[in-house]
Design an enzyme around this catalytic site. Structure first.
Site, PDB file in Angstrom:
ATOM      1  N   GLY A  73      95.751 -39.273  15.006  1.00  0.00           N
ATOM      2  CA  GLY A  73      95.815 -39.939  16.297  1.00  0.00           C
ATOM      3  C   GLY A  73      94.629 -40.863  16.504  1.00  0.00           C
ATOM      4  O   GLY A  73      93.640 -40.793  15.758  1.00  0.00           O
ATOM      5  N   CYS A 100      93.846 -35.561   9.657  1.00  0.00           N
ATOM      6  CA  CYS A 100      92.971 -36.529  10.317  1.00  0.00           C
ATOM      7  C   CYS A 100      92.556 -36.023  11.704  1.00  0.00           C
ATOM      8  O   CYS A 100      91.812 -35.057  11.797  1.00  0.00           O
ATOM      9  CB  CYS A 100      93.649 -37.894  10.370  1.00  0.00           C
ATOM     10  SG  CYS A 100      92.513 -39.269  10.715  1.00  0.00           S
ATOM     11  N   TYR A 101      93.043 -36.620  12.793  1.00  0.00           N
ATOM     12  CA  TYR A 101      92.690 -36.101  14.118  1.00  0.00           C
ATOM     13  C   TYR A 101      93.078 -34.632  14.236  1.00  0.00           C
ATOM     14  O   TYR A 101      92.361 -33.833  14.860  1.00  0.00           O
ATOM     15  CB  TYR A 101      93.376 -36.913  15.216  1.00  0.00           C
ATOM     16  CG  TYR A 101      92.955 -36.491  16.607  1.00  0.00           C
ATOM     17  CD1 TYR A 101      91.886 -37.102  17.239  1.00  0.00           C
ATOM     18  CD2 TYR A 101      93.618 -35.459  17.262  1.00  0.00           C
ATOM     19  CE1 TYR A 101      91.483 -36.696  18.509  1.00  0.00           C
ATOM     20  CE2 TYR A 101      93.225 -35.044  18.524  1.00  0.00           C
ATOM     21  CZ  TYR A 101      92.156 -35.662  19.139  1.00  0.00           C
ATOM     22  OH  TYR A 101      91.756 -35.254  20.389  1.00  0.00           O
ATOM     23  N   HIS A 190      95.418 -38.891   4.940  1.00  0.00           N
ATOM     24  CA  HIS A 190      96.841 -38.850   5.310  1.00  0.00           C
ATOM     25  C   HIS A 190      97.700 -38.586   4.067  1.00  0.00           C
ATOM     26  O   HIS A 190      97.962 -39.502   3.279  1.00  0.00           O
ATOM     27  CB  HIS A 190      97.258 -40.166   5.958  1.00  0.00           C
ATOM     28  CG  HIS A 190      96.712 -40.364   7.331  1.00  0.00           C
ATOM     29  ND1 HIS A 190      97.350 -39.920   8.466  1.00  0.00           N
ATOM     30  CD2 HIS A 190      95.551 -40.932   7.763  1.00  0.00           C
ATOM     31  CE1 HIS A 190      96.622 -40.214   9.533  1.00  0.00           C
ATOM     32  NE2 HIS A 190      95.533 -40.830   9.132  1.00  0.00           N
ATOM     33  N   GLU A 192     100.826 -37.990   4.098  1.00  0.00           N
ATOM     34  CA  GLU A 192     102.201 -38.403   4.344  1.00  0.00           C
ATOM     35  C   GLU A 192     102.516 -39.816   3.879  1.00  0.00           C
ATOM     36  O   GLU A 192     103.682 -40.181   3.707  1.00  0.00           O
ATOM     37  CB  GLU A 192     102.545 -38.262   5.833  1.00  0.00           C
ATOM     38  CG  GLU A 192     101.805 -39.204   6.770  1.00  0.00           C
ATOM     39  CD  GLU A 192     100.477 -38.686   7.259  1.00  0.00           C
ATOM     40  OE1 GLU A 192     100.077 -39.044   8.380  1.00  0.00           O
ATOM     41  OE2 GLU A 192      99.817 -37.929   6.521  1.00  0.00           O
ATOM     42  N   ASP A 248     125.203 -46.907  10.724  1.00  0.00           N
ATOM     43  CA  ASP A 248     124.975 -45.774  11.618  1.00  0.00           C
ATOM     44  C   ASP A 248     126.210 -45.443  12.453  1.00  0.00           C
ATOM     45  O   ASP A 248     126.652 -44.291  12.497  1.00  0.00           O
ATOM     46  CB  ASP A 248     123.787 -46.056  12.539  1.00  0.00           C
ATOM     47  CG  ASP A 248     122.530 -46.398  11.772  1.00  0.00           C
ATOM     48  OD1 ASP A 248     122.437 -46.020  10.591  1.00  0.00           O
ATOM     49  OD2 ASP A 248     121.647 -47.078  12.337  1.00  0.00           O
ATOM     50  N   LYS A 390     117.381 -43.076   8.571  1.00  0.00           N
ATOM     51  CA  LYS A 390     118.370 -43.995   8.004  1.00  0.00           C
ATOM     52  C   LYS A 390     118.848 -43.556   6.615  1.00  0.00           C
ATOM     53  O   LYS A 390     120.053 -43.561   6.334  1.00  0.00           O
ATOM     54  CB  LYS A 390     117.782 -45.407   7.934  1.00  0.00           C
ATOM     55  CG  LYS A 390     118.656 -46.414   7.200  1.00  0.00           C
ATOM     56  CD  LYS A 390     119.913 -46.764   7.980  1.00  0.00           C
ATOM     57  CE  LYS A 390     119.592 -47.715   9.106  1.00  0.00           C
ATOM     58  NZ  LYS A 390     120.812 -48.229   9.768  1.00  0.00           N
TER      59      LYS A 390
END
Length: 534
Positions: A73, A100-101, A190, A192, A248, A390
C-alpha cells in the site's frame, strides 16, 4: 475470489463458492497490484477474496479463512492514522503473509519498529537468502541471491519478538522475516509481480505447504456450482442477457442457458460501434450453434444520434451505458417481462468500481453496471462471472464448449469503437476505423501472432496530416496501432513487431482505406495499477 452479492465484500452464504472451498483472505491496503496476489493464489486452484482493510475484520469473521495475505500500500506505517490489519487476524492462529506495507504493519503491530527516512528501494533488487525457510522450500537455497521487485521508502529497523531474518537486500536488512512457529512471513518485495521471477513459487509455498490448502477450486467445479447458484437465484423466472459481442457476455449467456434453458433470452444490441462483421458473427453463433433465444436490435441510429457532437470519453461511456439500459428495459417488456438482467461482469470490474481506499477507481468502470441498476427497472442482476478474471473466463468458455476461435478473441470494451475514435464520432470515421482495424487483425492472423498477443486494435486519432500519394497531396487521418502482451490484462507490454510486419500493415491500410495517409505504432506499456488498456 468473489463478490457473491451486490458488493465485493458481502458475506458468503451457504450456496456461495466460499462455503464450499478452503479459502484465503487478502487484505487490501491500496496496492496497485493487489489483484495480482489473488491471481497467483487462484493459479494454484485456491479460492480467495480481496477486501479493503476497513472491512477486513467483518470479512474474516464471515469467511473463516485458512490463511491471510496482507497486501502492499502507499501509506507509511509510522505515520499517525495509517491503516492496520485487524488484531483478530493475529489472534486467530492462521498463517499470515505480509507483503511490503503488509510486512511493515505486521511487524509494527506485533512489537517491531518501522521507520522512514532510510534509503528507498524501487525496482529490481537482489535478495540474499540468509537461512532456510518453508517459504523458500524447493525454490531458494541459503547463500543464493535472487532478483525481486522492490517498492518501498520505509523499512523495519527492529523485528518483533519471535521473528528472524531470512533474507536481506542492499537497502532492506529485513527483506524477508519469519516466525515459523506462528507461521508468519513478511516480504519487503512484491512476489506477485512478474519482475520477481520466483514470486509465484513463493506464494505457492505459502498457500500449499505452509497454510496447507489443497487447491480444490477448478473451473469444472466452478461451472457446476455456478449452475446450481443460478437455478437457486432465478427459479422459474425469466432472465434477459445483454450481449455485447465480447467473450465475457457470451460465456455468461452460455452458462446461464445451460442452467435455465429457454428462461433466458439474449438481447444483442447493435449500437453501430461494433467491429467489422461483428453483428453477423454473434447472431450466427447464438442462433445456429447454440440455439439460444436471441433478439437482435439494430439501435445504431439511436446510439449514434445521442453521441453526435460528444467528445468527452467519460460522457461517451455514460451515454452508451444509459442507452443500453433503456434498450434492455424496452426489450424486457416485449418478451413478457424479465425479473433478472444478466451481464458479463468480471471480478476486476467489481473491485475496480469500488473505491477501497478513497481513490478515483470508482469512476473507471462506468460502462459496467456493477454498482447496480436504476430502481425503475425493478430487475435484479445475474452476474455469474463476477468471481473470474479474463483468462479464467476463457477457460470456462472452453469448458462450456464455446468455439476456440470465439473464446480466444481479443478483449473488446463495452463502448466499442466509441473509445477507439477519440473526439467526435461520425459514420465516416467509424467506417475508416473498422476497415483499418480489420486489416490490422488480418495481418496479425496471417503472421500467426494472434494468440501470442493479448490485445490488438486500431485507433483513429483525432488529427489529420498532409501527405503525398502519387502525384497529389492528401489531408487525411492518422491511424494508431496497438498490440500488447499480458497474462492477465492487468499489466502489459507492447508487442515487438518487426519493421517488415509494420511496414506491410501500414502499406495495406493506406492503400485500402480511403481517408488514411499515416500509420503509427504505439510502444507504450501498461504498468502495474493501470486499470484499462483502450
Amino acid at each position: 475470489m468473489t463478490a457473491p452479492s451486490n458488493t465485493p465484500t458481502a458475506a458468503a452464504t451457504d450456496t456461495s463458492v466460499a462455503a464450499l472451498h478452503d479459502k484465503i483472505l487478502i487484505v487490501d491496503f491500496g496496492s496497485q497490484v493487489t489483484q495480482l496476489i489473488a491471481r497467483r493464489v487462484r493459479e494454484d486452484g485456491v479460492y480467495c477474496e480481496i477486501v479493503p482493510f476497513q472491512k477486513a475484520e467483518a470479512a474474516f469473521r464471515q469467511m473463516n479463512p485458512k490463511a491471510v495475505i496482507l497486501s502492499g500500500g502507499p501509506e507509511s506505517v509510522h505515520e499517525e492514522g495509517s491503516p492496520r490489519a485487524p488484531q483478530l487476524i493475529f489472534d486467530s492462529g492462521v498463517p499470515v503473509m505480509g507483503i511490503c506495507y503488509g510486512q511493515m504493519t505486521m511487524a509494527a503491530q506485533l512489537g517491531g519498529t518501522v521507520e522512514g527516512g532510510h534509503h528507498r528501494e524501487f525496482g529490481r533488487a537482489d535478495v540474499e537468502v540468509k537461512t532456510n525457510s518453508l517459504l523458500f522450500d524447493g525454490v531458494w537455497q541459503t547463500g543464493e541471491q535472487h532478483q525481486v521487485w522492490m517498492s518501498h521508502g520505509d523499512r523495519i529497523t527492529q523485528m518483533p519478538p519471535g521473528f528472524s531474518v531470512a533474507g536481506v537486500s542492499p537497502n532492506a536488512p529485513f527483506a524477508v522475516i519469519q516466525d515459523e512457529k506462528r507461521k508468519y512471513y513478511g516480504l519487503m518485495f512484491h512476489p506477485e509481480v512478474v519482475h520477481t521471477p520466483d514470486g509465484a513459487k513463493l506464494i505457492r509455498n505459502f498457500v500449499r505447504n505452509i497454510a496447507g490448502l489443497g487447491g480444490d477450486w477448478t473451473m469444472h467445479a466452478f461451472r457446476e456450482e455456478e449452475i446450481k447458484k443460478i437455478r437457486a437465484q432465478v427459479g422459474s423466472r425469466k432472465v434477459i442477457c445483454g450481449l455485447s459481442g465480447g467473450v465475457d457476455s457470451a460465456v455468461a449467456a452460455v452458462l446461464i442457458h445451460e442452467a435455465i434453458g429457454d428462461q433466458l433470452t439474449c438481447v444483442f444490441v447493435d449500437h453501430g460501434l461494433l467491429r467489422l462483421n461483428e453483428a453477423e458473427t454473434v447472431v450466427d453463433l447464438f442462433r445456429h450453434h447454440y440455439n439460444i433465444p436471441l433478439v437482435h436490435v439494430d439501435a445504431s441510429k439511436l446510439f449514434l444520434g445521442e453521441l453526435a457532437g460528444v467528445t468527452d470519453p467519460e460522457a461517451k461511456r455514460k451515454t452508451i451505458g444509459r442507452l443500453f439500459i433503456d434498450v434492455f428495459e424496452a426489450e424486457a417488456k416485449k418478451i413478457g417481462g424479465a425479473d433478472f438482467l444478466a451481464q458479463g461482469t468480471l471480478y476486476p470490474d467489481v473491485i475496480e468500481s469500488v473505491s477501497f481506499t478513497g481513490g478515483p477507481s470508482v469512476t473507471i468502470k462506468s460502462h459496467h453496471n456493477v454498482g447496480g441498476l436504476p430502481a425503475r427497472m425493478n430487475m435484479k442482476l445475474v452476474e455469474p462471472l463476477r468471481e473470474l478474471f479474463k483468462d479464467e473466463v476463457r477457460v470456462l468458455g472452453r469448458e462450456l464448449g464455446l468455439p476456440d476461435v470465439f473464446v480466444g478473441r481479443h478483449p473488446f470494451p463495452g463502448p466499442g469503437l466509441a473509445i477507439r475514435c477519440p473526439g467526435e464520432i461520425t459514420t465516416d470515421k467509424l467506417d475508416i476505423l473498422r476497415k483499418a482495424d480489420a486489416i490490422y487483425i488480418d495481418e496479425i492472423r496471417k503472421a500467426g501472432l494472434y494468440d501470442t498477443i493479448w490485445q490488438a486494435f486500431a485507433v483513429l486519432l483525432p488529427v489529420k496530416t498532409v501527405g503525398v500519394m502519387g502525384d497529389g497531396r492528401t489531408y487525411d487521418y492518422v491511424v494508431g496501432l496497438r498490440a500488447v502482451t499480458s497474462t492477465d490484462g492487468m499489466t502489459a507490454d507492447f508487442y515487438p513487431f518487426d519493421m517488415k510486419f509494420l511496414g506491410n500493415t501500414a502499406t495495406r491500410i493506406i492503400n485500402e482505406v480511403k481517408g488514411v495517409n499515416r500509420v503509427v505504432y504505439d510502444v507504450t506499456s501498461k504498468p502495474p495499477g493501470t486499470i484499462e488498456w483502450e
